[in-house]
Design a protein around this motif. Structure first.
Motif, short mmCIF file in Angstrom:
data_model
loop_
_atom_site.label_atom_id
_atom_site.label_comp_id
_atom_site.label_asym_id
_atom_site.label_seq_id
_atom_site.Cartn_x
_atom_site.Cartn_y
_atom_site.Cartn_z
N TYR A 103 0.83 -1.20 0.00
CA TYR A 103 0.00 0.00 0.00
C TYR A 103 0.87 1.26 0.00
CZ TYR A 103 -4.45 -2.41 0.67
OH TYR A 103 -5.57 -3.19 0.49
N PHE B 50 0.38 3.93 -2.98
CA PHE B 50 0.01 5.32 -2.70
C PHE B 50 1.14 6.27 -3.07
CE2 PHE B 50 -3.34 4.41 0.85
CZ PHE B 50 -4.01 3.56 -0.02
N CYS C 204 -6.01 5.91 -5.98
CA CYS C 204 -5.57 5.92 -4.58
C CYS C 204 -6.77 5.89 -3.64
CB CYS C 204 -4.71 7.15 -4.30
SG CYS C 204 -4.06 7.26 -2.62
N ARG D 18 -7.68 2.84 -1.12
CA ARG D 18 -7.74 3.14 0.32
C ARG D 18 -9.09 2.75 0.90
NH1 ARG D 18 -9.45 7.23 3.55
NH2 ARG D 18 -8.32 7.41 5.54
N LEU E 14 -3.42 0.26 7.20
CA LEU E 14 -2.69 1.22 6.37
C LEU E 14 -1.71 1.97 7.27
CD1 LEU E 14 -5.57 2.67 4.15
CD2 LEU E 14 -3.87 0.95 3.52
N SER F 211 -0.68 6.65 4.48
CA SER F 211 -1.68 7.71 4.66
C SER F 211 -1.11 9.08 4.34
CB SER F 211 -2.20 7.68 6.10
OG SER F 211 -2.89 6.48 6.37
N ALA G 235 -1.27 9.63 0.72
CA ALA G 235 -2.65 9.91 0.32
C ALA G 235 -3.03 11.35 0.64
CB ALA G 235 -3.61 8.93 1.01
N ILE H 125 -8.43 12.25 5.77
CA ILE H 125 -7.41 11.20 5.86
C ILE H 125 -6.44 11.51 6.99
CG2 ILE H 125 -5.53 10.02 4.65
CD1 ILE H 125 -6.98 10.72 2.01
#
Length: 216
Positions: free
Chosen positions: A31, A35, A50, A54, A64, A69, A72, A88
């Motif tokens: 991940y 991302f 993305c 997510r 995650l 994060s 993101a 987020i």
């Protein structure tokens, strides 16, 4: 040079998307890679991909990492999706990192919450400055953005200049850009860059893999 890198990132993302389409379980590091690539491509399509990845991960209860994060959040900010970025960021469990510190400043800048920015910087200078206590570190690039925003507000620019000087004296300013901080690879992590050399077309559909994911 950028054209070549963009093609490489696109190819790697397509491999990851095909893995997802074929129900290959993503790891925490996968991940991060996905991302990170979406962040580097920085396009409406990569932002959409993305977001889908997510949301699917959260629905499945997958973990995650803070690093994923942060990518993101940065992508959402670059795409001017400030509300999404804020959402987020608010879900990051432990935002005590140099990356989170600087993303938080950018978030407040884009929300035009300039007094809050000054308060964050003030708190960073007034905390425990013992060498044994981890202190907040700010990117010179990010601080330049703050000054640009407050330059027309005399009261705020005066406070900023004072705090800027204190941060420098206490060693809380880095010359690394936000992008460099985001993309820093922690020691001991295995590289996943072999994905850049993998196939770029879905064996199932013979279509670009981004289209395959978005069609599902």
């Amino acid at each position: 040079m950028w054209s070549w890198l963009k093609m490489s990132f696109t190819g790697a993302l397509e491999v990851l998307i095909e893995m997802k389409n074929q129900d290959v379980k993503f790891t925490i590091d996968t991940y991060v890679l996905a991302f990170g690539i979406c962040y580097k491509l920085n396009s409406p399509e990569s932002f959409k991909i993305c977001t889908i990845l997510r949301e699917e991960a959260l629905l499945k209860g997958e973990i995650l990492s803070r690093r994923a994060s942060c990518f993101a959040v940065a992508l959402a900010l670059n795409q001017n999706e400030v509300a999404k970025a804020m959402s987020i960021f608010s879900q990051i469990m432990d935002p005590e990192s140099i990356t989170c510190t600087n993303l938080n400043i950018i978030l407040h800048i884009q929300l035009n919450m300039l007094e809050n920015v000054i308060e964050i910087l003030k708190n960073a200078t007034e905390g425990n400055l013992s060498k044994y206590v981890k202190r907040q570190v700010f990117s010179e690039e990010v601080l330049a953005k703050v000054r640009e925003k407050v330059k027309d507000v005399p009261a705020l620019v005066a406070k900023f200049d004072e705090l800027y000087g204190k941060l420098h004296v206490s060693g809380q300013v880095t010359t690394y850009s936000l992008d460099a901080v985001l993309c820093h690879i922690p020691g001991g992590r295995k590289s996943h860059m072999f994905l850049l050399n993998k196939r770029m077309v879905s064996r199932r559909t013979f279509q670009p893999l981004g289209q395959s994911l978005l069609a599902e």
